[in-house]
Design a protein around this motif. Sequence first.
Motif, PDB file in Angstrom:
ATOM      1  N   PHE A 188       3.782   7.106 -14.735  1.00 19.24           N
ATOM      2  CA  PHE A 188       3.513   5.745 -15.196  1.00 19.24           C
ATOM      3  C   PHE A 188       3.649   4.745 -14.050  1.00 19.24           C
ATOM      4  O   PHE A 188       2.829   3.829 -13.904  1.00 19.24           O
ATOM      5  CB  PHE A 188       4.476   5.382 -16.325  1.00 19.24           C
ATOM      6  N   LYS A 189       4.678   4.915 -13.215  1.00 17.39           N
ATOM      7  CA  LYS A 189       4.885   4.025 -12.068  1.00 17.39           C
ATOM      8  C   LYS A 189       3.714   4.123 -11.094  1.00 17.39           C
ATOM      9  O   LYS A 189       3.212   3.108 -10.588  1.00 17.39           O
ATOM     10  CB  LYS A 189       6.189   4.373 -11.345  1.00 17.39           C
ATOM     11  N   PHE A 190       3.294   5.356 -10.813  1.00 24.50           N
ATOM     12  CA  PHE A 190       2.172   5.566  -9.892  1.00 24.50           C
ATOM     13  C   PHE A 190       0.894   4.932 -10.438  1.00 24.50           C
ATOM     14  O   PHE A 190       0.183   4.221  -9.726  1.00 24.50           O
ATOM     15  CB  PHE A 190       1.960   7.067  -9.673  1.00 24.50           C
ATOM     16  N   PHE A 191       0.621   5.162 -11.702  1.00 22.26           N
ATOM     17  CA  PHE A 191      -0.576   4.616 -12.339  1.00 22.26           C
ATOM     18  C   PHE A 191      -0.541   3.088 -12.340  1.00 22.26           C
ATOM     19  O   PHE A 191      -1.545   2.427 -12.051  1.00 22.26           O
ATOM     20  CB  PHE A 191      -0.674   5.154 -13.770  1.00 22.26           C
ATOM     21  N   SER A 192       0.644   2.519 -12.616  1.00 19.53           N
ATOM     22  CA  SER A 192       0.798   1.058 -12.637  1.00 19.53           C
ATOM     23  C   SER A 192       0.602   0.467 -11.247  1.00 19.53           C
ATOM     24  O   SER A 192      -0.004  -0.603 -11.089  1.00 19.53           O
ATOM     25  CB  SER A 192       2.190   0.691 -13.162  1.00 19.53           C
ATOM     26  N   ALA A 193       1.131   1.159 -10.224  1.00 20.70           N
ATOM     27  CA  ALA A 193       0.990   0.673  -8.845  1.00 20.70           C
ATOM     28  C   ALA A 193      -0.471   0.660  -8.416  1.00 20.70           C
ATOM     29  O   ALA A 193      -0.932  -0.274  -7.746  1.00 20.70           O
ATOM     30  CB  ALA A 193       1.817   1.542  -7.897  1.00 20.70           C
ATOM     31  N   LEU A 233       0.825  -1.215   0.000  1.00 20.96           N
ATOM     32  CA  LEU A 233       0.000   0.000   0.000  1.00 20.96           C
ATOM     33  C   LEU A 233       0.859   1.264   0.000  1.00 20.96           C
ATOM     34  O   LEU A 233       0.412   2.324  -0.451  1.00 20.96           O
ATOM     35  CB  LEU A 233      -0.924   0.001   1.226  1.00 20.96           C
ATOM     36  N   CYS A 234       2.088   1.151   0.501  1.00 23.92           N
ATOM     37  CA  CYS A 234       2.997   2.302   0.524  1.00 23.92           C
ATOM     38  C   CYS A 234       3.575   2.615  -0.854  1.00 23.92           C
ATOM     39  O   CYS A 234       3.975   3.763  -1.115  1.00 23.92           O
ATOM     40  CB  CYS A 234       4.159   2.046   1.494  1.00 23.92           C
ATOM     41  N   LEU A 235       3.635   1.618  -1.742  1.00 25.38           N
ATOM     42  CA  LEU A 235       4.269   1.807  -3.051  1.00 25.38           C
ATOM     43  C   LEU A 235       3.652   2.955  -3.871  1.00 25.38           C
ATOM     44  O   LEU A 235       4.372   3.862  -4.306  1.00 25.38           O
ATOM     45  CB  LEU A 235       4.212   0.517  -3.845  1.00 25.38           C
ATOM     46  N   PRO A 236       2.325   2.944  -4.109  1.00 25.97           N
ATOM     47  CA  PRO A 236       1.754   4.058  -4.874  1.00 25.97           C
ATOM     48  C   PRO A 236       1.929   5.395  -4.175  1.00 25.97           C
ATOM     49  O   PRO A 236       2.065   6.438  -4.824  1.00 25.97           O
ATOM     50  CB  PRO A 236       0.271   3.687  -5.018  1.00 25.97           C
ATOM     51  N   PHE A 237       1.951   5.367  -2.837  1.00 21.65           N
ATOM     52  CA  PHE A 237       2.164   6.604  -2.074  1.00 21.65           C
ATOM     53  C   PHE A 237       3.536   7.196  -2.392  1.00 21.65           C
ATOM     54  O   PHE A 237       3.678   8.406  -2.593  1.00 21.65           O
ATOM     55  CB  PHE A 237       2.042   6.310  -0.577  1.00 21.65           C
ATOM     56  N   ILE A 238       4.577   6.346  -2.462  1.00 17.11           N
ATOM     57  CA  ILE A 238       5.931   6.800  -2.781  1.00 17.11           C
ATOM     58  C   ILE A 238       5.955   7.465  -4.148  1.00 17.11           C
ATOM     59  O   ILE A 238       6.483   8.571  -4.314  1.00 17.11           O
ATOM     60  CB  ILE A 238       6.921   5.618  -2.746  1.00 17.11           C
ATOM     61  N   TYR A 239       5.368   6.812  -5.143  1.00 21.57           N
ATOM     62  CA  TYR A 239       5.387   7.350  -6.503  1.00 21.57           C
ATOM     63  C   TYR A 239       4.510   8.600  -6.625  1.00 21.57           C
ATOM     64  O   TYR A 239       4.822   9.522  -7.386  1.00 21.57           O
ATOM     65  CB  TYR A 239       4.941   6.284  -7.502  1.00 21.57           C
ATOM     66  N   PHE A 240       3.439   8.638  -5.874  1.00 19.37           N
ATOM     67  CA  PHE A 240       2.557   9.803  -5.882  1.00 19.37           C
ATOM     68  C   PHE A 240       3.290  11.041  -5.367  1.00 19.37           C
ATOM     69  O   PHE A 240       3.243  12.110  -5.983  1.00 19.37           O
ATOM     70  CB  PHE A 240       1.317   9.519  -5.021  1.00 19.37           C
TER      71      PHE A 240
END
Length: 374
Positions: free
Chosen positions: A219-224, A194-201
């Motif tokens: 792209f990373k955020f959208f993919s996460a 759950l932290c992954l998209p937060f990092i990219y965001f």
Amino acid sequence: SYSLFLIGLTFLLLLPGLGSIDNMSSRWLGVLILNIVFFIKIYFFKKDVEIGFNIQLLFLFSIFLLSLCSLTYSPNNSEVILFSSKLFIIFFSLYNLSICSVKLDKFLDVLFQVIIISLFIEVLYVMFDFINSSYQNIKGISMNPNFSSFSILIKIPILLYLQFTKKNSFIILILIELAAIVSLVMLSSRAALLCLPFIYFIFFFLNLKDKKIYLLNFFKFFSAIIFLVLNNQITDLFKLNTSSTTGLFTDESFLLRIEYYGIAISSISENFFLGIGSGSWKVESLRTFLQKTNETIIPYYVHNDFIQFFYELGVLGFILYCLFLMSFIIKNNKKYNGVYTKIYILSFIIFFIDSSFNFPIHRPENIISFLLLS
């Protein structure tokens, strides 16, 4: 010798269990021995270092003294000594790291290289773990999927920072990042995922003035986000149906943590100023826990370092620990450029989340990694 200390400290955090059920003891011992050897060398052989304290060391030393003072009222003095020894090793490590940061030329460059190599080793270990065991039994280099996940996760912001600053290593860093993400998926720690998209965001909004990096992180955020939406393990957590066996309100891990927090908070209201004593949770909570539930699980930790500090060392211990952590943000904001400070705050938030659901202060690979990044 300063570079060797950084390398040794980083790789000692990856020590195997050496026959023990958990590798935590061998790592604490290895870190202590390295700190002693380094301290003796620079003070008795080089003699070019003066003893000095910064604010982080003062806060940490105050917590260490407070922990020792609890020997006078703790119901279990052996646990006081055990936890105080961990605090001393953390203090010793931070002190020697402070010396390295002053004496070592290009300290951050050396540190980042060592961190990326250690991240690569952690990721490789997860891959080998996957090959040699079933998918459900992957635990990573920390022999626990949660700790292994957060040990990897806290280093990802540094990886993103280096992608931005070290363009000649961009492809290699991207490949390591992809391997790290695959490792997190294999370890299946829901909090870490759950932290992954937060990092990219957050990284997406740092205004790095590089369109390629900007678009890549979008792209990373959208993919996460897509991955989390398609991941049944994550989406099942948010089912509101209480009859579901996979929802948050029926999840055993979540319910146990709520039980631990309730026991700790109840005791805090009765022992607000002094707490019950350093390390006392292991003993005192067991009586209450067994009365409330039929579980055979022994609650060694509260699974929230902030609450556990309040429980064991009272309001003063809680405040000192919070000040100790917050002082790193102030220090980094003054010492480094704006981009790195923002990246560091990402790692800080990850450590904060880890501290809110686990007990990284008791795990050398987590707390020492945080000190290295700080």
